[in-house]
Design a protein around this motif. Structure first.
Motif, PDB file in Angstrom:
ATOM      1  N   ASN A 219      -8.411   0.515  -7.947  1.00 43.13           N
ATOM      2  CA  ASN A 219      -8.188   1.285  -6.661  1.00 43.13           C
ATOM      3  C   ASN A 219      -7.264   0.443  -5.874  1.00 43.13           C
ATOM      4  O   ASN A 219      -7.305   0.379  -4.574  1.00 43.13           O
ATOM      5  N   TYR A 220      -6.356   0.099  -6.545  1.00 44.31           N
ATOM      6  CA  TYR A 220      -5.070  -0.842  -5.746  1.00 44.31           C
ATOM      7  C   TYR A 220      -4.311   0.204  -5.177  1.00 44.31           C
ATOM      8  O   TYR A 220      -4.072   1.320  -5.662  1.00 44.31           O
ATOM      9  N   PRO A 221      -3.642   0.119  -4.123  1.00 40.95           N
ATOM     10  CA  PRO A 221      -3.610  -1.352  -3.354  1.00 40.95           C
ATOM     11  C   PRO A 221      -4.794  -1.336  -2.349  1.00 40.95           C
ATOM     12  O   PRO A 221      -5.498  -0.297  -2.153  1.00 40.95           O
ATOM     13  N   ILE A 222      -5.449  -2.417  -2.049  1.00 44.40           N
ATOM     14  CA  ILE A 222      -6.639  -2.656  -1.132  1.00 44.40           C
ATOM     15  C   ILE A 222      -6.070  -2.267   0.023  1.00 44.40           C
ATOM     16  O   ILE A 222      -6.948  -1.709   0.903  1.00 44.40           O
ATOM     17  N   MET A 223      -4.906  -2.917   0.670  1.00 46.20           N
ATOM     18  CA  MET A 223      -4.470  -2.776   1.853  1.00 46.20           C
ATOM     19  C   MET A 223      -3.452  -1.728   1.863  1.00 46.20           C
ATOM     20  O   MET A 223      -2.450  -1.644   0.860  1.00 46.20           O
ATOM     21  N   ASN A 224      -3.632  -0.795   2.897  1.00 45.48           N
ATOM     22  CA  ASN A 224      -2.583   0.334   2.858  1.00 45.48           C
ATOM     23  C   ASN A 224      -1.310  -0.269   3.178  1.00 45.48           C
ATOM     24  O   ASN A 224      -0.923  -1.355   3.576  1.00 45.48           O
ATOM     25  N   LEU A 225       0.023   0.631   3.059  1.00 42.87           N
ATOM     26  CA  LEU A 225       1.272   0.204   3.192  1.00 42.87           C
ATOM     27  C   LEU A 225       1.504  -0.425   4.544  1.00 42.87           C
ATOM     28  O   LEU A 225       2.158  -1.339   4.905  1.00 42.87           O
ATOM     29  N   HIS A 226       0.773   0.171   5.700  1.00 39.87           N
ATOM     30  CA  HIS A 226       1.286  -0.196   7.189  1.00 39.87           C
ATOM     31  C   HIS A 226       0.598  -1.680   7.424  1.00 39.87           C
ATOM     32  O   HIS A 226       1.273  -2.471   7.950  1.00 39.87           O
ATOM     33  N   GLU A 227      -0.522  -1.880   6.732  1.00 41.54           N
ATOM     34  CA  GLU A 227      -1.357  -3.025   6.879  1.00 41.54           C
ATOM     35  C   GLU A 227      -0.595  -4.205   6.051  1.00 41.54           C
ATOM     36  O   GLU A 227      -0.376  -5.140   6.468  1.00 41.54           O
ATOM     37  N   ARG A 228       0.065  -3.714   4.941  1.00 43.55           N
ATOM     38  CA  ARG A 228       0.905  -4.724   4.290  1.00 43.55           C
ATOM     39  C   ARG A 228       2.145  -4.965   4.780  1.00 43.55           C
ATOM     40  O   ARG A 228       2.603  -6.285   4.587  1.00 43.55           O
TER      41      ARG A 228
END
Length: 310
Positions: A219-228
């Motif tokens: 289920n990766y990524p745990i954080m979406n692109l904008h959060e990363r």
């Protein structure tokens, strides 16, 4: 946990003054008042020091902030988010500085919290979240983020607030790295510091959610692109971020950003969708270097810690 919500609070706090001192509690204090910490105190000290708005870190700061603590570190006032924190006994941890008029509040980052992050990691432990894309009937070219449980709503203003907005200076050696940088942790920080040491200006390419899911699975990524993006921009070693960077390092990318050297960590590199090496070009130009973080921390290890304490 240390995430971009904390970084945003520290950014706002720094804007209220000139010099920012951050007190970090011990594992013992956190376990007593909140529950088992995800990162150890030594890891948290290092992560807070790596946030670009922080000037000084006080290790083992008392859980209840006192006037004596403020005076000891020459602090005019104390800052916290607008979410109330209490001790295990239900006492406001900032009641002393509030009564003395030496307390200021900043707005917490809506849509993210440590509890939210922990919840996302626990979702990964449920078998029906671990099925592959084929089982879910998803198209490999799909652009939907797999972190659909995220409640964070990104804005251009937030990205600008986190960004330095500076170009490389003439003569600067530009370093490029790329990856997921999911749940930014001490292993990432040590790698970014090592990569930055290879030049003067560090650009981080962040892969899209479907790309990360292709090479990490589950289920990766745990954080979406904008959060990363925000998490990486908050790091003091990083000068610029490429949002949704291509998986393969291309001639266009290297030319556009005037990249002098491309770095990668010691982790295995998965081939591109056509089976080719995504770093073939910089390798052929002798502009590729493998750098070590000398740190064994991984996103998977963090998830394992969460499962152990669930």
């Amino acid at each position: 946990m240390v995430h971009f919500g904390h970084a945003n609070a520290l950014r706002q706090a720094k804007a209220l003054g000139d010099y920012l001192v951050v007190g970090v509690h011990t594992d013992e204090e956190i376990a007593k008042h909140k529950g088992p910490p995800v990162f150890t105190e030594q890891e948290r000290y290092k992560m807070i020091r790596a946030i670009k708005w922080v000037d000084e870190v006080v290790e083992g700061a008392p859980y209840v902030t006192t006037l004596e603590t403020l005076d000891k570190y020459n602090c005019d006032f104390c800052v916290h988010g607008d979410d109330i924190t209490t001790t295990a006994d239900g006492i406001d941890t900032y009641h002393l500085v509030k009564a003395a008029g030496r307390y200021k509040e900043v707005e917490r980052t809506r849509g993210v919290s440590t509890t939210d992050m922990v919840g996302r990691m626990l979702l990964m432990t449920r078998e029906h979240f671990k099925r592959g894309q084929a089982d879910l009937g998803l198209d490999h070219s799909a652009t939907i983020p797999f972190t659909a449980c995220s409640q964070f709503l990104p804005t251009s203003r937030k990205i600008v607030q986190f960004s330095e907005g500076k170009e490389p200076r003439p003569g600067d050696k530009v370093v490029y790295v790329a990856g997921a940088f999911d749940l930014l942790h001490v292993g990432h920080l040590d790698f970014l510091e090592a990569a930055k040491a290879e030049g003067d200006f560090l650009i981080v390419g962040l892969h899209t959610d479907p790309t990360v899911n292709r090479y990490k699975g589950a289920n990766y990524p745990i954080m979406n692109l904008h959060e990363r993006v925000l998490s990486v921009l908050a790091c003091k070693y990083v000068n610029e971020v490429v949002i949704g960077a291509p998986y393969a390092v291309t001639k266009e990318l290297m030319g556009h950003f005037n990249v002098d050297i491309v770095c990668h960590g010691k982790t295995p590199i998965m081939p591109d969708t056509d089976g080719s090496d995504p770093y073939a070009l910089p390798k052929s130009l002798d502009r590729f270097k493998c750098v070590s973080s000398n740190n064994r921390m991984t996103t998977e290890r963090i998830v394992d810690r969460i499962i152990q304490h669930r």
